[in-house]
Scaffold this motif. Structure first.
Motif, PDB file in Angstrom:
ATOM      1  N   GLU A   1       3.566  61.860  69.287  1.00  0.00           N
ATOM      2  CA  GLU A   1       3.091  61.382  70.408  1.00  0.00           C
ATOM      3  C   GLU A   1       2.154  62.367  71.224  1.00  0.00           C
ATOM      4  OE1 GLU A   1       4.760  59.227  74.416  1.00  0.00           O
ATOM      5  OE2 GLU A   1       6.055  59.925  73.042  1.00  0.00           O
ATOM      6  N   GLU A   2       2.586  63.901  71.016  1.00  0.00           N
ATOM      7  CA  GLU A   2       1.583  64.871  71.655  1.00  0.00           C
ATOM      8  C   GLU A   2       0.070  64.830  70.885  1.00  0.00           C
ATOM      9  OE1 GLU A   2       3.647  68.343  71.941  1.00  0.00           O
ATOM     10  OE2 GLU A   2       5.155  67.666  73.427  1.00  0.00           O
ATOM     11  N   LYS A   3       0.104  64.512  69.741  1.00  0.00           N
ATOM     12  CA  LYS A   3      -1.127  64.895  68.960  1.00  0.00           C
ATOM     13  C   LYS A   3      -1.951  63.533  68.704  1.00  0.00           C
ATOM     14  CE  LYS A   3       0.758  66.464  65.435  1.00  0.00           C
ATOM     15  NZ  LYS A   3       1.092  67.128  64.097  1.00  0.00           N
TER      16      LYS A   3
END
Length: 366
Positions: free
Chosen positions: A168-170
């Motif tokens: 999700e963060e990347k």
């Protein structure tokens, strides 16, 4: 910056939408990116299909000693040698337009991967056990090892994050580029080849896989025939069970109303878009779904489902069926659409220049 693009997976004319996607995007890199240099990692047997990109001064073909037609060997070579080839070519970042980031990647070069959908998780029956396990492993590897992961719709991002939360963060969303232009043909070409006249047929671009829901569309055409509202359906596409499709046409008694063009050139496909009365898109699962956008860009009214990403990417501007499998509702919505005037939708966010700008930003900051 020197950007490598993995094109070893491309089997010309077979890879469908993903092939169209990368060719469109590369045209954009050639036209709009005057700063970066692109190294195209191609195979011995697909290299010629990328020859046109030699005209761009910022692109260089790098022919690797492997054939794309031999998938097992290509996959093995890609995983063992692509990263080394990237180092040897001096690339600063590797762009993987599909899920196939090499497992062996000790160079430290950042990788940017695109995951278009998780079809094997939603429709496992389409895939052998080995193929399904391979895809799941490669998706997990790409999510873990890529510096950035791009998905092609918010629906895809949610789906990916649900199955692989660490991504999700990347992960970011960049919609597919959609290029439309005049075919340069007249409807007379279609009348001569298929016996159809301008504004007197419905059109659909689709493979024949079950999730494309063509069976419902055929039942709809049969129902309209029974009601005295017969209009020919023209279908263009590759892949899936052609025999099952032909059988369904016969069982519905609409051999006289269904024309399956098979694979057609872009020029002929565009002419079919331009000359149709309505565009029908019964699919219940897509990562993006370019055909409805291509039709709406040309001012055609579209009748389609809301499933997966489809309402998202068409931005609520189509005529939608609530029950994708209800032929009666499909017929009613077709009647509604026939009463609507022509209306071209720009969808500027899918323009090649804007999409290229977003991709270049991600690649430069990987």
């Amino acid at each position: 910056m020197k950007i490598g693009i993995d094109l070893l997976w491309v089997r010309p004319g077979i890879c469908g939408g993903t092939e169209s996607f990368i060719r469109n995007l590369m045209n954009g890199f050639g036209r709009y990116d005057e700063t970066d240099e692109f190294m195209l990692f191609v195979s011995r047997d697909n290299s010629d299909s990328f020859q046109a990109f030699d005209s761009f001064p910022n692109m260089t073909r790098m022919v690797m000693p492997v054939d794309s037609a031999s998938q097992p060997r290509r996959i093995l070579w890609e995983n063992m040698h692509l990263d080394k080839a990237a180092v040897k070519s001096g690339v600063d970042v590797m762009f993987i337009p599909v899920y196939s980031m090499p497992v062996t990647y000790g160079s430290g070069i950042p990788y940017v991967s695109v995951i278009h959908d998780l079809q094997a998780l939603h429709y496992p029956q389409y895939f052998s056990t080995v193929r399904r396990l391979f895809l799941k492993y490669m998706w997990k590897h790409a999510c873990r090892a890529s510096s950035r992961v791009i998905t092609i719709s918010e629906y895809c991002k949610r789906d990916l994050s649900e199955h692989y939360p660490t991504v999700e963060e990347k992960c970011c969303v960049i919609y597919n580029p959609v290029e439309t232009g005049d075919s340069g043909l007249t409807s007379a070409v279609l009348e001569e080849k298929y016996g159809i006249r301008e504004n007197e047929y419905f059109y659909c671009v689709s493979s024949m896989l079950p999730h494309k829901n063509l069976e419902t569309l055929l039942r709809t055409i049969a129902l309209r025939k029974q009601k005295g509202k017969a209009v020919p359906l023209v279908l263009s596409g590759v892949g899936g069970d052609t025999a099952a499709f032909d059988k369904a046409v016969m069982e519905n008694g609409i051999e006289d109303l269904v024309i399956n063009t098979g694979f057609v050139s872009n020029q002929e496909r565009d002419c079919l878009y331009e000359s149709c009365r309505l565009f029908l898109f019964p699919s219940v699962f897509e990562g993006f779904g370019m055909p409805p956008i291509e039709a709406m860009r040309r001012g055609k009214r579209v009748v389609m489902t809301r499933k997966s990403c489809l309402e998202e990417v068409t931005q609520g501007r189509a005529v939608y069926v609530e029950n994708p499998y209800d032929a009666e509702e499909w017929s009613e919505k077709i009647d509604d659409a026939l009463l609507l005037s022509r209306q071209a939708e720009a969808f500027e966010e899918y323009s090649l220049e804007k999409v290229v700008e977003k991709y270049v930003s991600v690649l430069r900051n990987a």
